[in-house]
Design an enzyme around this catalytic site. Structure first.
Site, PDB file in Angstrom:
ATOM      1  N   PRO A  93       1.138  -1.188   0.308  1.00 35.07           N
ATOM      2  CA  PRO A  93       0.197  -0.092   0.353  1.00 35.07           C
ATOM      3  C   PRO A  93       0.687   1.268   0.299  1.00 35.07           C
ATOM      4  CG  PRO A  93      -0.694  -1.596   1.431  1.00 35.07           C
ATOM      5  CD  PRO A  93       0.503  -2.140   1.170  1.00 35.07           C
ATOM      6  N   GLU A 120      -0.598  -7.423   8.876  1.00 34.27           N
ATOM      7  CA  GLU A 120      -0.277  -5.930   8.892  1.00 34.27           C
ATOM      8  C   GLU A 120       1.354  -5.021   7.981  1.00 34.27           C
ATOM      9  OE1 GLU A 120      -2.352  -3.781   9.876  1.00 34.27           O
ATOM     10  OE2 GLU A 120      -2.148  -2.047   9.999  1.00 34.27           O
ATOM     11  N   ARG A 158      -0.453  -9.021 -20.501  1.00 33.31           N
ATOM     12  CA  ARG A 158      -0.590  -9.344 -21.982  1.00 33.31           C
ATOM     13  C   ARG A 158      -0.578  -7.698 -23.126  1.00 33.31           C
ATOM     14  NH1 ARG A 158      -6.555  -8.058 -22.001  1.00 33.31           N
ATOM     15  NH2 ARG A 158      -6.229  -6.301 -22.918  1.00 33.31           N
ATOM     16  N   ASP A 173      -6.053  -0.087 -26.405  1.00 34.47           N
ATOM     17  CA  ASP A 173      -6.698  -0.611 -24.945  1.00 34.47           C
ATOM     18  C   ASP A 173      -6.957   0.279 -25.358  1.00 34.47           C
ATOM     19  OD1 ASP A 173      -7.075  -3.054 -24.836  1.00 34.47           O
ATOM     20  OD2 ASP A 173      -5.167  -2.898 -23.617  1.00 34.47           O
TER      21      ASP A 173
HETATM   22  C1  21W Z   1      -2.999  -3.347   3.697  1.00 35.72           C
HETATM   23  C2  21W Z   1      -1.123  -4.195   4.721  1.00 35.72           C
HETATM   24  C3  21W Z   1      -2.926  -2.801   4.336  1.00 35.72           C
HETATM   25  C4  21W Z   1      -1.343  -3.706   5.607  1.00 35.72           C
HETATM   26  C5  21W Z   1      -1.134   2.664   8.344  1.00 35.72           C
HETATM   27  C6  21W Z   1      -0.679   1.801   9.381  1.00 35.72           C
HETATM   28  C7  21W Z   1      -0.390  -4.600  -1.648  1.00 35.72           C
HETATM   29  C8  21W Z   1      -2.136  -2.951  -2.069  1.00 35.72           C
HETATM   30  C9  21W Z   1      -1.411  -4.501  -0.777  1.00 35.72           C
HETATM   31  C10 21W Z   1      -2.517  -4.639   3.941  1.00 35.72           C
HETATM   32  C11 21W Z   1      -2.520  -2.309   5.471  1.00 35.72           C
HETATM   33  C12 21W Z   1      -1.231  -2.776  -2.557  1.00 35.72           C
HETATM   34  C13 21W Z   1      -2.339   1.059   8.813  1.00 35.72           C
HETATM   35  C14 21W Z   1      -3.457  -1.582  -3.422  1.00 35.72           C
HETATM   36  C15 21W Z   1      -3.335  -2.953  -1.303  1.00 35.72           C
HETATM   37  C16 21W Z   1      -1.379  -5.041  -0.016  1.00 35.72           C
HETATM   38  C17 21W Z   1      -2.776  -5.756   2.282  1.00 35.72           C
HETATM   39  C18 21W Z   1      -2.285  -1.297   6.714  1.00 35.72           C
HETATM   40  C19 21W Z   1      -3.849   0.104   8.070  1.00 35.72           C
HETATM   41  N1  21W Z   1      -2.451   2.124   7.429  1.00 35.72           N
HETATM   42  N2  21W Z   1      -2.238  -1.719  -3.288  1.00 35.72           N
HETATM   43  N3  21W Z   1      -1.540   1.273   9.282  1.00 35.72           N
HETATM   44  N4  21W Z   1      -3.633  -1.824  -1.096  1.00 35.72           N
HETATM   45  N5  21W Z   1      -2.193  -4.932   1.589  1.00 35.72           N
HETATM   46  N6  21W Z   1      -3.059  -1.404   7.406  1.00 35.72           N
HETATM   47  O1  21W Z   1      -4.143  -2.873   0.131  1.00 35.72           O
HETATM   48  O2  21W Z   1      -0.050  -5.832   1.039  1.00 35.72           O
HETATM   49  S1  21W Z   1      -0.687  -3.742  -2.776  1.00 35.72           S
END
Ligand code: 21W
Length: 252
Positions: A93, A120, A158, A173
């Site tokens: 994220p 997490e 793709r 696309d």
């Molecule tokens: C989602 C792990 C949220 C941890 C701040 C502090 C990979 C992903 C993921 C995940 C949290 C991607 C927090 C878009 C995604 C992924 C698992 C943290 C709470 N915030 N692209 N603590 N969205 N997600 N959550 O979730 O591994 S690429």
């Protein structure tokens, strides 16, 4: 092009390798998706991959050692096969937003390794020591890196020459021309009192092309004004486009 995926859920990747365009690309050996189960590289009897966070707080953190041992086994296998490992990417994220442009860059790298996190977080020292780039698929929360990794691989596969037929070739696309796609219609001509736009039935190819271009511009202007500016910066808008966009602006 070869992908190596480090994951706790290797079975999930059959969604990519068994179905549709990406499944066919695997069958025809235009790509391969090799999974490595991180659980297989745990040394303790409980097969522990995660532990509590230093400093406290909710959620567990993936330990560096099982991940690094998995990566070492993968690199040994590459060496045995005489393959170049290529960049190591983690889905996260916190990553840079993935895009069609990055997909095009990746298809030119050759091989790619993908780390899928669960829980997490992943111990920062593993990331510092091993990860070349971190990518996100958007500002929303999913439960782990597996589905993001599959979305990325789908977008990249793709682009491999020979994967798409000439009919649905990748450069037709949406996003390849920098704009959203125009609306499409097929039979019947009238469906539940809704008719197909007249221009599409007339067979006048230049008029059809103009109509489609204007619908693309209109939809992009309404929903994704950011893409209009990007298309302009990339020299993808001609004088007619600009005139049409001006007419949309004055209509607001
Ligand atoms: C989602 C792990 C949220 C941890 C701040 C502090 C990979 C992903 C993921 C995940 C949290 C991607 C927090 C878009 C995604 C992924 C698992 C943290 C709470 N915030 N692209 N603590 N969205 N997600 N959550 O979730 O591994 S690429």
């Amino acid at each position: 092009m070869r992908f190596d995926v480090l994951t706790l859920f290797p079975e999930m990747f059959s969604a990519l390798t068994a179905w549709g365009v990406t499944g066919r690309a695997c069958e025809h050996k235009l790509t391969s998706v090799n999974t490595w189960n991180i659980r297989d590289f745990c040394t303790d009897s409980r097969k522990t991959v995660d532990d509590r966070a230093y400093g406290g707080g909710p959620g567990m953190v993936m330990m560096a050692k099982p991940l690094e041992d998995t990566l070492l086994a993968m690199k040994a296998e590459h060496k045995r096969l005489g393959l170049e490992t290529g960049p190591i990417c983690m889905l996260s994220p916190q990553g840079k937003p993935f895009s069609q442009k990055i997909a095009k860059d990746i298809v030119n790298y050759g091989n790619l390794s993908l780390i899928c996190g669960r829980y997490e977080a992943v111990d920062q020292r593993f990331i510092e020591r091993n990860v070349d780039l971190e990518l996100s698929i958007g500002d929303f929360v999913v439960s782990g890196g597996e589905i993001p990794a599959m979305a990325l691989m789908d977008a990249v596969i793709r682009l491999i020459p020979g994967v798409l037929g000439d009919d649905d070739s990748a450069d037709q696309d949406s996003f390849m021309n920098g704009l959203l796609d125009y609306p499409h219609y097929t039979r019947p001509e009238v469906y539940e009192n809704l008719s197909v736009p007249d221009v599409l039935l007339g067979g006048h190819h230049a008029k059809i092309a103009d109509w489609r271009r204007q619908r693309s511009l209109e939809l992009t202007f309404k929903r994704r004004p950011d893409l209009i500016n990007l298309a302009r910066e990339n020299g993808l808008l001609n004088q007619d486009d600009e005139l049409f966009i001006s007419s949309l602006q004055s209509a607001r």
